[in-house]
Design a protein around this motif. Structure first.
Motif, PDB file in Angstrom:
ATOM      1  N   ILE A 158       0.866  -1.179   0.000  1.00  0.00           N
ATOM      2  CA  ILE A 158       0.000   0.000   0.000  1.00  0.00           C
ATOM      3  C   ILE A 158       0.902   1.227   0.000  1.00  0.00           C
ATOM      4  O   ILE A 158       1.740   1.399   0.891  1.00  0.00           O
ATOM      5  N   LEU A 159       0.745   2.057  -1.023  1.00  0.00           N
ATOM      6  CA  LEU A 159       1.606   3.223  -1.219  1.00  0.00           C
ATOM      7  C   LEU A 159       0.810   4.497  -0.949  1.00  0.00           C
ATOM      8  O   LEU A 159      -0.190   4.772  -1.619  1.00  0.00           O
ATOM      9  N   ASP A 160       1.249   5.251   0.054  1.00  0.00           N
ATOM     10  CA  ASP A 160       0.666   6.566   0.342  1.00  0.00           C
ATOM     11  C   ASP A 160       1.645   7.608  -0.178  1.00  0.00           C
ATOM     12  O   ASP A 160       2.651   7.890   0.474  1.00  0.00           O
ATOM     13  N   PRO A 161       1.389   8.186  -1.357  1.00  0.00           N
ATOM     14  CA  PRO A 161       2.372   9.083  -1.979  1.00  0.00           C
ATOM     15  C   PRO A 161       2.327  10.472  -1.367  1.00  0.00           C
ATOM     16  O   PRO A 161       1.735  11.398  -1.923  1.00  0.00           O
ATOM     17  N   VAL A 162       2.951  10.625  -0.201  1.00  0.00           N
ATOM     18  CA  VAL A 162       2.903  11.902   0.517  1.00  0.00           C
ATOM     19  C   VAL A 162       3.814  12.893  -0.213  1.00  0.00           C
ATOM     20  O   VAL A 162       5.032  12.813  -0.107  1.00  0.00           O
ATOM     21  N   LEU A 163       3.207  13.815  -0.953  1.00  0.00           N
ATOM     22  CA  LEU A 163       3.995  14.761  -1.746  1.00  0.00           C
ATOM     23  C   LEU A 163       4.176  16.096  -1.038  1.00  0.00           C
ATOM     24  O   LEU A 163       5.109  16.840  -1.330  1.00  0.00           O
ATOM     25  N   ALA A 164       3.268  16.418  -0.100  1.00  0.00           N
ATOM     26  CA  ALA A 164       3.371  17.682   0.622  1.00  0.00           C
ATOM     27  C   ALA A 164       2.724  17.537   1.983  1.00  0.00           C
ATOM     28  O   ALA A 164       1.895  16.656   2.214  1.00  0.00           O
ATOM     29  N   SER A 165       3.109  18.401   2.921  1.00  0.00           N
ATOM     30  CA  SER A 165       2.493  18.410   4.252  1.00  0.00           C
ATOM     31  C   SER A 165       1.124  19.076   4.164  1.00  0.00           C
ATOM     32  O   SER A 165       0.748  19.649   3.135  1.00  0.00           O
ATOM     33  N   GLY A 166       0.389  19.027   5.261  1.00  0.00           N
ATOM     34  CA  GLY A 166      -0.922  19.674   5.292  1.00  0.00           C
ATOM     35  C   GLY A 166      -0.836  21.161   4.990  1.00  0.00           C
ATOM     36  O   GLY A 166      -1.757  21.743   4.411  1.00  0.00           O
ATOM     37  N   ARG A 167       0.267  21.805   5.367  1.00  0.00           N
ATOM     38  CA  ARG A 167       0.454  23.242   5.123  1.00  0.00           C
ATOM     39  C   ARG A 167       0.889  23.509   3.686  1.00  0.00           C
ATOM     40  O   ARG A 167       0.803  24.622   3.191  1.00  0.00           O
ATOM     41  N   GLY A 168       1.378  22.452   3.019  1.00  0.00           N
ATOM     42  CA  GLY A 168       1.854  22.626   1.655  1.00  0.00           C
ATOM     43  C   GLY A 168       3.357  22.517   1.512  1.00  0.00           C
ATOM     44  O   GLY A 168       3.905  22.725   0.430  1.00  0.00           O
ATOM     45  N   ASP A 169       4.070  22.174   2.598  1.00  0.00           N
ATOM     46  CA  ASP A 169       5.523  22.005   2.523  1.00  0.00           C
ATOM     47  C   ASP A 169       5.847  20.817   1.618  1.00  0.00           C
ATOM     48  O   ASP A 169       5.296  19.732   1.778  1.00  0.00           O
ATOM     49  N   ASP A 170       6.759  21.030   0.686  1.00  0.00           N
ATOM     50  CA  ASP A 170       7.099  19.994  -0.289  1.00  0.00           C
ATOM     51  C   ASP A 170       7.869  18.864   0.383  1.00  0.00           C
ATOM     52  O   ASP A 170       8.848  19.088   1.075  1.00  0.00           O
ATOM     53  N   LEU A 171       7.397  17.621   0.205  1.00  0.00           N
ATOM     54  CA  LEU A 171       8.056  16.458   0.808  1.00  0.00           C
ATOM     55  C   LEU A 171       8.635  15.515  -0.244  1.00  0.00           C
ATOM     56  O   LEU A 171       9.418  14.632   0.095  1.00  0.00           O
ATOM     57  N   SER A 172       8.239  15.687  -1.494  1.00  0.00           N
ATOM     58  CA  SER A 172       8.733  14.821  -2.574  1.00  0.00           C
ATOM     59  C   SER A 172       8.885  15.656  -3.838  1.00  0.00           C
ATOM     60  O   SER A 172       7.892  16.137  -4.389  1.00  0.00           O
ATOM     61  N   GLY A 173      10.128  15.823  -4.294  1.00  0.00           N
ATOM     62  CA  GLY A 173      10.382  16.578  -5.513  1.00  0.00           C
ATOM     63  C   GLY A 173      10.086  15.773  -6.756  1.00  0.00           C
ATOM     64  O   GLY A 173       9.718  14.590  -6.694  1.00  0.00           O
ATOM     65  N   GLU A 174      10.281  16.415  -7.924  1.00  0.00           N
ATOM     66  CA  GLU A 174       9.937  15.777  -9.198  1.00  0.00           C
ATOM     67  C   GLU A 174      10.744  14.504  -9.452  1.00  0.00           C
ATOM     68  O   GLU A 174      10.243  13.540 -10.025  1.00  0.00           O
ATOM     69  N   GLU A 175      12.022  14.493  -9.037  1.00  0.00           N
ATOM     70  CA  GLU A 175      12.845  13.291  -9.259  1.00  0.00           C
ATOM     71  C   GLU A 175      12.314  12.107  -8.459  1.00  0.00           C
ATOM     72  O   GLU A 175      12.275  10.978  -8.944  1.00  0.00           O
TER      73      GLU A 175
ATOM     74  N   GLN B  56       4.591  -2.152  -8.754  1.00  0.00           N
ATOM     75  CA  GLN B  56       4.564  -3.162  -7.688  1.00  0.00           C
ATOM     76  C   GLN B  56       3.460  -2.893  -6.661  1.00  0.00           C
ATOM     77  O   GLN B  56       3.337  -3.613  -5.672  1.00  0.00           O
ATOM     78  N   THR B  57       2.668  -1.844  -6.885  1.00  0.00           N
ATOM     79  CA  THR B  57       1.718  -1.371  -5.885  1.00  0.00           C
ATOM     80  C   THR B  57       0.372  -2.085  -5.986  1.00  0.00           C
ATOM     81  O   THR B  57      -0.228  -2.137  -7.061  1.00  0.00           O
ATOM     82  N   THR B  58      -0.089  -2.601  -4.860  1.00  0.00           N
ATOM     83  CA  THR B  58      -1.428  -3.188  -4.790  1.00  0.00           C
ATOM     84  C   THR B  58      -2.471  -2.085  -4.767  1.00  0.00           C
ATOM     85  O   THR B  58      -3.462  -2.127  -5.496  1.00  0.00           O
ATOM     86  N   LEU B  59      -2.256  -1.088  -3.904  1.00  0.00           N
ATOM     87  CA  LEU B  59      -3.195   0.031  -3.766  1.00  0.00           C
ATOM     88  C   LEU B  59      -2.413   1.304  -3.489  1.00  0.00           C
ATOM     89  O   LEU B  59      -1.555   1.334  -2.604  1.00  0.00           O
ATOM     90  N   ILE B  60      -2.716   2.372  -4.240  1.00  0.00           N
ATOM     91  CA  ILE B  60      -2.140   3.681  -3.990  1.00  0.00           C
ATOM     92  C   ILE B  60      -3.252   4.597  -3.492  1.00  0.00           C
ATOM     93  O   ILE B  60      -4.386   4.518  -3.973  1.00  0.00           O
TER      94      ILE B  60
END
Length: 285
Positions: free
Chosen positions: A109-126, A138-142
Motif C-alpha cells: 500500500i503506497l501513500d504518496p505523501v507529496l506535501a504536508s498539510g500546510r503545503g511544505d514539499d516532501l517529494s520533488g519531481e525526481e 509493484q503497488t497493490t493500492l495507492i
C-alpha cells in the motif's frame, strides 16, 4: 505450568519518515496499526523536524541504512503487508523498490505523501518520477488525495487539470492494481473517496466534512487499509472499514498544539459513543 504461546498478530512493515508530533509519519502508522490489532515493524527513511503547524526540515537516511533495517526484519519475521509513506530521496525509492520486488506476493500500500498539510514539499519531481517507474508497477493500492493524484498522473499533453477518473486510469496504466483517490482537498460539501480498479469505479463513499484540518489523516487511512488487508480483508472491505475507522479518529480528533488537529487513533479506548455518520456510502450501481 506450561506456557502456551499466543498467536502472532499480523505483522506490517512500514517504510516512512518520522514526525516528532506523532500526528503523521511513521508514528501515526504505528498508532494506527497497533489500534487495529497489528504489530507494526519499521524501516525509518527520514527524520523530519515538524509540529502540528508545518514541516521545518527533512533529512533522508542513507539508502543502505533503510535497506539494512528492512532486510534484517524480513529475514526474521513473516510480513503480511507493506506500507510506504515518505521515502525522502530517489536513492531510498530505488532501495525500497528493490526490497519489495523480492516479495511480490506481499500486498503493498503506497501513500504518496507529496506535501504536508500546510503545503511544505516532501517529494520533488525526481522522487515522483522514480515512484512512477519503480514503485507503481509493484503497488497493490495507492492512496493519493486529489492534488497528489493529479501530480502523479500529469503528462506533457495536459493543457488543463485532468479529471479524477482520468488520473485513476493513468495510475492503473502505470501499474497500480487499485487506486483510492480521497476528496479531502476538494471543494465539495462532503468528502468523496473513490476506489478504482482495472474496470473503473469499484465504490464511492461520501463522508461528512468535519470542521478544521487534520495532521496525518492520509497516513491514518493508508495504514488502516494496510492493517485490514494484513488481517485478511479484501481490498474493497479494507477500504470500507478503514474509511470508517479514519472518520472516527477525525471525529474524535484533538488539538494538542497551535496548528492542525491530531486524529485520535485510540478513540475507542476513551469513547463509548457509537458515532457513525449518516449516509456514508454511495456505492456505484
Amino acid at each position: 505450568m506450561t506456557h502456551t504461546q499466543a498467536p502472532c498478530p499480523p505483522l506490517v512493515l512500514v517504510f516512512a519518515a518520522s514526525d516528532p508530533s506523532s500526528g503523521a509519519g511513521i508514528q501515526a502508522d504505528l498508532l494506527t496499526l497497533a489500534s487495529l490489532g497489528c504489530h507494526p515493524l519499521t524501516a525509518l527513511t527520514a527524520v523530519t523536524v515538524q509540529d502540528t503547524v508545518g514541516v521545518q526540515s527533512v533529512q533522508a537516511l542513507a539508502a543502505e541504512t533503510v535497506e539494512q533495517q528492512a532486510r534484517t526484519i524480513l529475514e526474521d519475521m513473516p510480513v503480511a503487508a507493506f506500507k510506504i509513506g515518505v521515502l525522502g530521496s530517489v536513492e531510498n525509492v530505488l532501495a525500497v523498490a528493490e526490497i519489495v520486488s523480492d516479495y511480490p506476493d506481499i500486498p503493498l500500500i503506497l501513500d504518496p505523501v507529496l506535501a504536508s498539510g500546510r503545503g511544505d514539499d516532501l517529494s520533488g519531481e525526481e522522487i515522483i518520477s522514480a515512484m512512477r517507474e519503480m514503485l507503481l508497477p509493484q503497488t497493490t493500492l495507492i492512496t493519493p488525495n486529489a492534488p497528489e493524484a493529479r501530480r502523479l498522473a500529469e503528462n506533457d499533453e495536459d493543457d488543463s487539470e485532468p479529471a479524477i477518473d482520468v488520473c485513476a486510469q493513468r495510475l492503473i496504466e502505470m501499474g497500480a492494481q487499485y487506486v483510492l483517490i480521497t476528496g479531502t482537498h476538494e471543494n465539495t460539501p462532503q468528502v468523496i473517496n473513490t476506489l478504482y480498479g482495472p474496470d473503473g469505479v469499484i465504490r464511492r463513499d461520501q463522508w461528512e466534512r468535519l470542521p478544521g484540518s487534520y495532521h496525518g489523516s492520509g497516513c491514518t487511512l493508508a495504514s488502516a487499509i494496510t492493517g485490514c488487508i494484513a488481517g485478511g480483508a479484501s481490498i474493497e472491505d479494507a477500504v470500507r472499514d478503514a474509511q470508517d475507522y479514519t472518520w472516527q479518529t477525525l471525529k474524535n480528533g484533538f488539538r494538542a498544539g497551535m496548528g492542525q488537529f491530531i486524529p485520535d487513533r485510540f478513540f475507542w479506548a476513551r469513547n463509548d459513543d457509537d458515532d457513525t455518520p449518516d449516509d456514508k456510502a454511495d456505492e456505484p450501481k
